[in-house]
Design an enzyme around this catalytic site. Structure first.
Site, PDB file in Angstrom:
ATOM      1  N   HIS A  26       1.885   2.106  -3.618  1.00 40.65           N
ATOM      2  CA  HIS A  26       0.941   2.643  -4.236  1.00 40.65           C
ATOM      3  C   HIS A  26       1.215   4.257  -4.024  1.00 40.65           C
ATOM      4  CE1 HIS A  26      -1.666  -0.132  -6.118  1.00 40.65           C
ATOM      5  NE2 HIS A  26      -1.804  -1.016  -5.075  1.00 40.65           N
ATOM      6  N   TYR A  79      -1.266  -8.455 -11.054  1.00 41.29           N
ATOM      7  CA  TYR A  79      -0.388  -8.138 -10.021  1.00 41.29           C
ATOM      8  C   TYR A  79       0.657  -9.195 -10.339  1.00 41.29           C
ATOM      9  CZ  TYR A  79      -3.934  -6.267  -6.700  1.00 41.29           C
ATOM     10  OH  TYR A  79      -5.152  -5.468  -6.013  1.00 41.29           O
ATOM     11  N   GLU A 130       0.804  -1.341  -0.055  1.00 40.76           N
ATOM     12  CA  GLU A 130       0.050   0.079  -0.071  1.00 40.76           C
ATOM     13  C   GLU A 130       0.826   1.132   0.011  1.00 40.76           C
ATOM     14  OE1 GLU A 130      -2.719  -0.889  -0.838  1.00 40.76           O
ATOM     15  OE2 GLU A 130      -2.949  -2.724   0.167  1.00 40.76           O
TER      16      GLU A 130
HETATM   17 ZN   LIG Z   1      -2.479  -2.764  -4.934  1.00 39.12          ZN
END
Ligand SMILES: [Zn+2]
Length: 505
Positions: free
Chosen positions: A364, A442, A361
């Protein structure tokens, strides 16, 4: 978001046990060997140089005042938006996303990890009620449409010319559903992700009016400036996007004031059980909010500060002054500008999964936050980079590629067993299931970036990443932008190479 890898890994592990061979290639899933001729240690790479953080294009300005009633689970809000027409045509109307309406019915509720897990106590209605809208001070008509009622259209009496501004005032309420989603409450914590009327984007493809799909993070927004006052019962602590001013206390309520410039969304979470810790890293104020023990709070802080240090070094500096990592009743992790929601599930804290969520995260913030993308149509541009960033973190801090090599195995096994599922560059709603989306967007994306790195070498790879980051800071990128930078740095044409990975093979 970090997909629920545990679940996927369990399923894929079964496949691994049942399958005798896989397509990993020459490397084995052992501790990273820095002397491997194919992949060299990254810690000798020169740190990224700091670049300008100036924004030289027009932005919307949001000012909001909201009040959360924890008894009725209702939020009452007023939004003042100065909207600028960034397109090349005159606009007769402006559209907004009002995502909370997707929670009106069970069928349209965007349960991220399956309905039963996201809503353990069953369906709980959420919604957004628009009380009234004013355009330049005059009361306006509006229409709500879309199969999940998340599209709000506001007609303009006078056409808005390119570069011109219009002021909207929207008064609304949000009913918060009970569950573990982006917008929800559970136990002591409230999540407010994708919760206010946000202007839809108009670009060369026209208006982007997608529903709130269950797959992926189906959002797309450009950077704006925000000033948000959030009032909660006085025993509640608010963690949010941006910097906070001193709180104000009045009649048993506490008002938190947050502001941030050049961010593409605003989110917050609040709880009356938060333990809070702050540290400074590379001049950035890191705030951690935990629902667990003091020891867990310290571990959370370690993962957050290490991630920020590593990504500052390899990609370029995080350009904001504050970064918040907040635990909440969420099933894994979810990224928003300047803040991430991290699951409070105690099971994750026992293995390495909690650390992986924080690292993913945090990555990101670079890939989605600073460099934006259309997450509906080109999700690989943030998820593949965030997923591969977990490997960059592990290589740099642990000298290990083990986690990545496992992931690579899973991808090749999946690919072998699902020869018809190869395309990772397609709209989120076109993926058949969560497994296909996760493995392709991913894992395959991360495997592709690793293969590309091996082909161009560490130095070129990080030069490409850093150039891409600096050039498109605060903007929205498309697949061709990354390929263009790759071609420019290496002096070779990588179009065919990336097209094969993204659209086939
Ligand atoms: Zn993600």
């Amino acid at each position: 978001m970090l997909k629920k890898l545990c679940k996927i890994i369990c399923i894929v592990t079964v496949i691994v046990l049942l399958t005798s061979s896989c397509g990993r290639g020459s490397e084995s899933a052992q501790t990273f060997n820095p002397s491997s001729p194919a992949i060299k240690s990254i810690n000798s790479i020169k740190p990224a140089v700091e670049s300008s953080t100036k924004v030289d294009f027009p932005k919307n300005i949001y000012k909001m005042d909201v009040n959360l009633d924890t008894k009725s689970k209702m939020l009452t809000g007023e939004e003042k938006l100065t909207y600028i027409n960034k397109s090349k045509i005159s606009l007769k109307e402006v559209y907004f996303h009002i995502y909370p309406n997707a929670y009106r019915e069970k069928e349209t509720t965007p349960a991220q990890f399956g309905f039963n897990e996201t809503f353990p106590e069953g369906f709980s209605e959420g919604n957004m009620n628009i009380k009234d809208i004013y355009v330049n001070g005059k009361v306006s008509d509006f229409e709500i449409s879309g199969k999940d009622k998340t599209i709000l259209r506001v007609p303009l009496k006078k056409e808005l010319k390119p570069g011109s501004k219009v002021n909207f005032n929207l008064n609304f309420t949000v009913k918060v559903p009970k569950g573990k989603d982006r917008l929800s409450y559970y136990n002591s914590s409230y999540n407010f992700g994708n919760w206010y009327p946000i202007a839809a984007e108009y670009d060369d493809k026209g208006w982007h009016l997608d529903s709130y799909y269950s797959m992926g993070d189906p959002f797309y927004s450009t950077v704006s400036d925000y000033k948000v006052n959030i009032t909660v019962p006085k025993d509640y602590v608010v963690a949010a996007t941006g910097e906070s001013a001193r709180e104000k206390l009045k009649k048993g309520l506490k008002t938190y004031s947050f502001s941030e410039s050049n961010v593409r969304d605003f989110a917050f979470t609040t709880s009356n059980k938060f333990k809070v810790k702050e540290e400074k890293v590379d001049g950035i104020n890191i705030k951690c909010y935990s629902l667990g023990t003091d020891k867990e709070l310290s571990e959370q802080m370690n993962y957050a500060t290490n991630s920020i240090k590593i990504f500052n070094r390899f990609y370029g500096k995080y350009p904001y002054k504050t970064y918040s990592v907040a635990e909440s009743s969420f099933l894994t992790g979810m990224e928003y500008p300047g803040i991430v929601f991290i699951s409070d599930n105690p099971v994750y804290k026992k293995g390495g999964y909690y650390e992986a969520i924080v690292v993913h995260e945090t990555a990101h913030q670079w890939w989605y936050g600073v460099i934006g993308d259309d997450e509906v149509n080109e999700a690989w541009l943030d998820e593949s980079f965030a997923c591969y960033s977990e490997n960059i973190y592990n290589e740099s801090i642990k000298n290990s590629r083990e986690y990545f090599l496992q992931l690579k195995d899973y991808y090749y096994i999946y690919s072998k067993n699902n020869p018809d599922k190869k395309v990772m560059l397609k709209p989120v709603q076109d993926f058949k299931d969560d497994m296909e989306y996760s493995i392709l967007v991913y894992y395959k994306g991360a495997v592709m970036l690793d293969d590309f790195r091996e082909k161009v070498g560490n130095e070129n790879f990080f030069k490409i990443i850093q150039t891409y980051y600096n050039r498109y800071k605060y903007k929205v990128t498309r697949t061709e932008d990354f390929i263009k930078v790759s071609n420019e740095i290496t002096g070779k044409d990588w179009n065919e190479y990336f097209n094969k990975w993204l659209k086939g093979e």
